[in-house]
Every structure is written in structure tokens, then in C-alpha cells.
Design an enzyme around this catalytic site. Structure first.
Site, PDB file in Angstrom:
ATOM      1  N   GLY A  67       0.822  -1.193   0.000  1.00 32.63           N
ATOM      2  CA  GLY A  67       0.000   0.000   0.000  1.00 32.63           C
ATOM      3  C   GLY A  67       0.863   1.252   0.000  1.00 32.63           C
ATOM      4  O   GLY A  67       2.073   1.207   0.236  1.00 32.63           O
ATOM      5  N   GLY A 116       0.116  -4.993   0.769  1.00 32.95           N
ATOM      6  CA  GLY A 116      -1.145  -4.892   0.050  1.00 32.95           C
ATOM      7  C   GLY A 116      -1.182  -5.692  -1.234  1.00 32.95           C
ATOM      8  O   GLY A 116      -2.258  -6.086  -1.701  1.00 32.95           O
ATOM      9  N   GLU A 139       6.164  -5.525   7.447  1.00 28.19           N
ATOM     10  CA  GLU A 139       5.572  -4.412   8.196  1.00 28.19           C
ATOM     11  C   GLU A 139       6.274  -4.089   9.513  1.00 28.19           C
ATOM     12  O   GLU A 139       6.281  -2.931   9.947  1.00 28.19           O
ATOM     13  CB  GLU A 139       4.093  -4.693   8.447  1.00 28.19           C
ATOM     14  CG  GLU A 139       3.201  -4.511   7.228  1.00 28.19           C
ATOM     15  CD  GLU A 139       3.305  -5.659   6.230  1.00 28.19           C
ATOM     16  OE1 GLU A 139       2.791  -5.526   5.107  1.00 28.19           O
ATOM     17  OE2 GLU A 139       3.915  -6.703   6.572  1.00 28.19           O
ATOM     18  N   ASP A 147      -1.028  -6.898   7.908  1.00 30.36           N
ATOM     19  CA  ASP A 147      -2.484  -6.754   7.890  1.00 30.36           C
ATOM     20  C   ASP A 147      -3.039  -7.376   6.609  1.00 30.36           C
ATOM     21  O   ASP A 147      -2.633  -8.457   6.261  1.00 30.36           O
ATOM     22  CB  ASP A 147      -2.878  -5.278   8.060  1.00 30.36           C
ATOM     23  CG  ASP A 147      -2.392  -4.400   6.913  1.00 30.36           C
ATOM     24  OD1 ASP A 147      -1.332  -4.699   6.315  1.00 30.36           O
ATOM     25  OD2 ASP A 147      -3.076  -3.396   6.607  1.00 30.36           O
TER      26      ASP A 147
END
Length: 336
Positions: A67, A116, A139, A147
Site C-alpha cells: 500500500g 497490500g 511491516e 495486515d
């Protein structure tokens, strides 16, 4: 299609195509791209001319490197919580849509696939990886946690592979990703365009002719040790077990853990353990709540600054040591 062509959708024979089209930015996902992808999937769900959906990334460097964390950091620093909430809520809704999509959804993964990018691929029924693909959930190195449903799928990888990958952010190859469960099929880069064309002609049936024999699992010699070390209940316990291993992979894991945000390691381990007992929908909902709390921690803004903005790779974590993280503060992140 987005206004700036960062995501291009088209019809091609029996399939709908989605092209992530930011090659200079390694096809990192923006909010307009997420929205365009969602619109296309919803439109094609009831289109009798679309038998399957194929997603790919432009260029040969990345499928999708994650992302747009720089935009998320900027919004967080400026106090634009509405943007942050919209990004994660709509990204996670897209992840769930992919997982529950009524038609075959295929991801053609070549180059980097992180964060992402894994979110728009791993939830698909069919994930084709090339020998040039590289998967990672890095991350913790930016003061965040895996996530996009990672707290659901990482605990479901064989043994403790998911814990190892989620905590250390280790990058694995396309063939190893198939062995581990990130991908379902292996097709060399040289045949990927032919596979893509065959999918337009024949649909999902084309996969069988392009699924080649996997090279051996390079992690196989370390599987038992990975399970032994990363089954510990605490980050400190994992570190202690790694220190007892006399092996290069363990030293690399210790180095990765030493560079990551100590706080992020603690909340990531707790989130992964919790995710074992959740459905994907429950995991995504829990991740959304956790994003708001962890992004308020100073390590996220500092981690993105060090790794993405200034690129000095010298984050100043608060606290700086794993043993100095307050367990009560970590527990508070998971309170209802």
C-alpha cells in the site's frame, strides 16, 4: 479505470483484466486504485460475458509492493484520520470481496509482492508465481503489523512459517511461496504472457498446461528449527531460541528482529496468535481496529520516515529494545 490510469481494467475474451499500473512506484496501491478495483469486480460479478478475472502488475519489477504507506504516514501526521480509515476500510473490504468472489479470480505474480500486493492476491483461489516473484510481509520494519488478512492466513501456513515470515519480514522466492502456501501454481516468467493469453481464450482450464514442476523447497532443511524457535509464546522467547541455533538462517532472523520495531514485534506476535481462531472477516475487522491504535504509536511514523521518506534506514524506536516494551501497553491495543 482510475483518472490517472494507475489501474486499468479491460475485457479480453472470457476474462476481465485488472492491471496495476504504477511501475515506477512498484505498483503500490493507492485509494483510487482500491476503489477502481472494487468497482470492476462488482460490475463483473453479474456480467455473463466475464467468466474469470485476472490481475497482474505492470513492468517486470513488481506485481505490487504494498500500500501507499507514504500517503498513510502523511495523513496520520497531519491528523487526517478520515483518509486513513477510508484507506484501510476499503482495502480490507476489497480483500474480503476477493476471498468471496463468485467467479474465478487469478493473480499473476511476477516481481515483488508485499503487503497490500499480497492482499489482492493471496485471498484468490488461483495464485500463479514465477521464479522472479518475491513475497514478503515486512511491516514490522516500519513499526506496523502484517495486515490485509495476514493475521488470518499467516497462522494457517505450515507450522510456524507464518510467524517467522510475519515477524522477520523475510523475503521468499516464487517457488518457495508455492511450497509455503502464498501461491498455488508455478509458471516461469518466460511463459507468463502465453498463460495470460490462454486464460483469455480458455479460462481457468488453461492453468493446467502452464503449471510446471516446482523446484525443491529451499526452506525444507530449516522447517523443524523454524517451528521450534517461532513456537515460543513471547518475542523474547523466540529470540532466546534463535540464539541457541548455530545456523545462518537463525542469525539472519535475529538480525531482522533486531532491526524491526520492538513494539511492532510484540503486537504482531499477539495478533498472529489471535488470528488462529478467527475467520477472515473477523481477522480483517480486528486488524482495522488495530491499525488505528498502532498507527498512533510513534514507531509507525518513524519507521516510514526511516525506510521510505528519508531512507536513512536508522529508525529511532520507542522503546529501542525488545525487553523494554511494556506488556500492559501491548495488551491495551487488543482491548475491546
Amino acid at each position: 479505470m482510475t483518472a490517472d490510469d494507475s489501474l486499468i481494467t479491460s475485457r479480453d475474451g472470457r476474462i476481465g483484466r485488472i492491471l496495476l499500473n504504477r511501475p515506477k512506484a512498484l505498483n503500490a496501491l493507492t485509494l483510487p486504485m482500491i476503489r477502481a478495483c472494487t468497482r470492476a469486480l462488482l460490475a463483473w460479478a453479474d456480467d455473463p460475458h466475464v467468466h474469470a478475472v485476472v490481475i497482474a502488475g505492470a513492468g517486470d519489477r513488481a506485481f505490487c509492493a504494498g500500500g501507499d504507506i507514504r500517503a498513510l504516514r502523511d495523513a496520520g501526521v497531519s491528523g487526517d484520520q478520515a483518509f486513513v480509515d477510508s484507506f484501510f476500510a476499503e482495502e480490507y473490504a476489497l480483500n474480503l470481496l476477493i476471498a468471496t468472489y463468485p467467479k474465478p479470480y487469478l493473480a499473476l505474480i511476477d516481481g515483488l509482492c508485499m503487503g497490500g500486493g499480497i492482499g489482492v492476491s493471496v485471498h484468490a483461489a488461483y495464485r500463479v508465481a514465477t521464479e522472479q516473484a518475491a513475497f514478503a510481509m515486512p511491516e514490522t520494519a516500519i513499526g506496523f503489523f502484517p495486515d490485509i488478512g495476514a493475521t488470518f492466513f499467516l497462522p494457517r501456513l505450515p507450522g510456524e512459517l507464518g510467524t517467522w515470515l510475519g515477524l522477520t519480514g523475510t523475503r521468499i522466492t516464487g517457488p518457495d511461496a508455492v511450497h509455503a502456501g502464498f501461491a498455488t501454481h508455478f509458471t516461469p516468467r518466460a511463459r507468463l504472457d502465453d498463460l495470460s493469453a490462454a486464460l483469455a481464450r480458455d479460462g481457468v482450464a488453461a492453468l493446467a498446461a502452464f503449471d510446471e514442476t516446482l523446484p525443491g523447497f529451499s526452506l525444507a532443511p530449516h522447517r523443524a528449527a523454524i517451528d521450534r524457535c517461532f513456537s515460543a509464546d513471547t518475542v523474547s522467547g523466540i529470540v532466546a531460541r534463535l540464539r541457541a541455533e548455530d545456523a545462518d538462517w537463525a542469525r539472519a532472523a535475529l538480525q531482522a528482529l533486531g532491526a524491526a520495531s520492538p513494539s511492532a514485534l510484540h503486537w504482531t506476535l499477539r495478533a498472529l496468535r489471535r488470528g488462529r481462531d478467527l475467520t477472515l472477516k473477523q481477522a480483517l475487522d480486528a486488524e482495522f481496529a488495530l491499525t488505528r491504535r498502532t498507527m498512533a504509536h510513534p514507531d509507525f511514523a518513524e519507521g516510514v520516515r526511516a525506510m521510505v521518506v528519508d531512507k536513512d534506514r536508522q529508525p529511532r524506536w520507542q522503546p529501542a529494545r525488545i525487553e523494554d516494551v511494556n506488556p500492559a501497553e501491548v495488551a491495551a491495543l487488543f482491548s475491546d
